[in-house]
Design a protein around this motif. Sequence first.
Motif, mmCIF file in Angstrom:
data_model
loop_
_atom_site.group_PDB
_atom_site.id
_atom_site.type_symbol
_atom_site.label_atom_id
_atom_site.label_comp_id
_atom_site.label_asym_id
_atom_site.label_seq_id
_atom_site.Cartn_x
_atom_site.Cartn_y
_atom_site.Cartn_z
ATOM 1 N N ASP A 10 0.877 -1.172 0.000
ATOM 2 C CA ASP A 10 0.000 0.000 0.000
ATOM 3 C C ASP A 10 0.925 1.236 0.000
ATOM 4 O OD1 ASP A 10 -2.242 1.758 0.570
ATOM 5 O OD2 ASP A 10 -1.500 1.804 2.632
ATOM 6 N N GLY A 13 0.289 6.117 3.992
ATOM 7 C CA GLY A 13 0.281 5.625 5.370
ATOM 8 C C GLY A 13 1.233 4.466 5.579
ATOM 9 N N THR A 14 1.442 3.643 4.553
ATOM 10 C CA THR A 14 2.288 2.456 4.697
ATOM 11 C C THR A 14 3.723 2.753 4.249
ATOM 12 O OG1 THR A 14 0.410 0.987 4.374
ATOM 13 C CG2 THR A 14 2.585 0.043 3.985
ATOM 14 N N GLU A 183 -0.323 -3.017 4.793
ATOM 15 C CA GLU A 183 -1.361 -1.990 4.850
ATOM 16 C C GLU A 183 -1.296 -1.255 6.180
ATOM 17 O OE1 GLU A 183 -3.662 -0.682 3.035
ATOM 18 O OE2 GLU A 183 -3.851 -1.943 1.273
ATOM 19 N N ASP A 184 -1.919 -0.061 6.212
ATOM 20 C CA ASP A 184 -1.939 0.700 7.479
ATOM 21 C C ASP A 184 -3.347 0.987 7.973
ATOM 22 O OD1 ASP A 184 -2.306 2.574 5.256
ATOM 23 O OD2 ASP A 184 -2.395 4.072 6.859
HETATM 24 MG MG MG Z 1 -2.979 3.321 3.303
#
Ligand code: MG
Length: 260
Positions: A10, A13-14, A183-184
């Motif tokens: 991802d 964020g990731t 992922e986050d």
């Molecule tokens: Mg993300």
Amino acid sequence: MRPLRALLWDVDGTLAETERDGHRVAFNKTFELFGLSWRWDETRYGELLTVTGGRERLMHDMHVRPDAPCLMGEREALARELHRSKNAFYAELVSQGGISLRAGVLPLMQECREHGVRMSVVTTTSRSNVEALLQAQLGPGWQDWFEALVCGEDVDRKKPAPEAYLRALELMELHPLETLALEDSPGGAAAARAAHCPVLLTRSAYFANAAVDGAMAIGPGLHTLSGWHPASEAAGAHGPVRLSDLRHWHRLGEVVSAFP
Ligand code: MG
Ligand code: XBP
């Protein structure tokens, strides 16, 4: 048991904390440029992250803006224009190195390359944003690091729909259990799970305390082995998450899915 053959990354964020310091900032610059009084502070932007896709996020926010166009066609046209401008500001920001990869990401990518573990990007952000970020952070030749780049434009339904993951699996000709999705967010994890990909959840600023279903392991980031649940075999060791830790969690995933 299927071996781990590929990581599916991802982006927002990731790979990097792009939401708070990148997309949000670029949206606000755009609002200013267009003479709009709208501003998204960190809290409001966090609420808006439940809507995936920057253009979709704008459309959603316009519901509470009395000065947004009333006609749907005009509203959509404005969202498209604002989004285009936001992406230009975002590209400028990341091209200048304004946002770095999260700690632990680069060494893990390098280790994967050394050991022949394939990698792809699976994101709902626009392709231009991914290209700007990776070019700035990995340098020329960054395309060689990834087999597929599945972005927002490539799917009809963005995460949490599984479409982006299904597309990546198809392009890479892999069984989902041969992959690990990084992922986050709960929505990102749901997308990967719906495509039957095991998930490693590396928490980001906006989803630090979010409830997440179905991840093989959840931890504070790839920079450290402490704080991961379940702990890696190398628990107690200091230092970043390594390929051997991913293989460990990936094997656990097989056990969990074999004996639900
Ligand atoms: Mg993300
Ligand atoms: C995150 C998203 C994106 C970005 C903004 O995707 O939902 O919408 O917030 O990017 P991911 P765009 O975590 O899958 O990378 O404005 O290009 O949509």
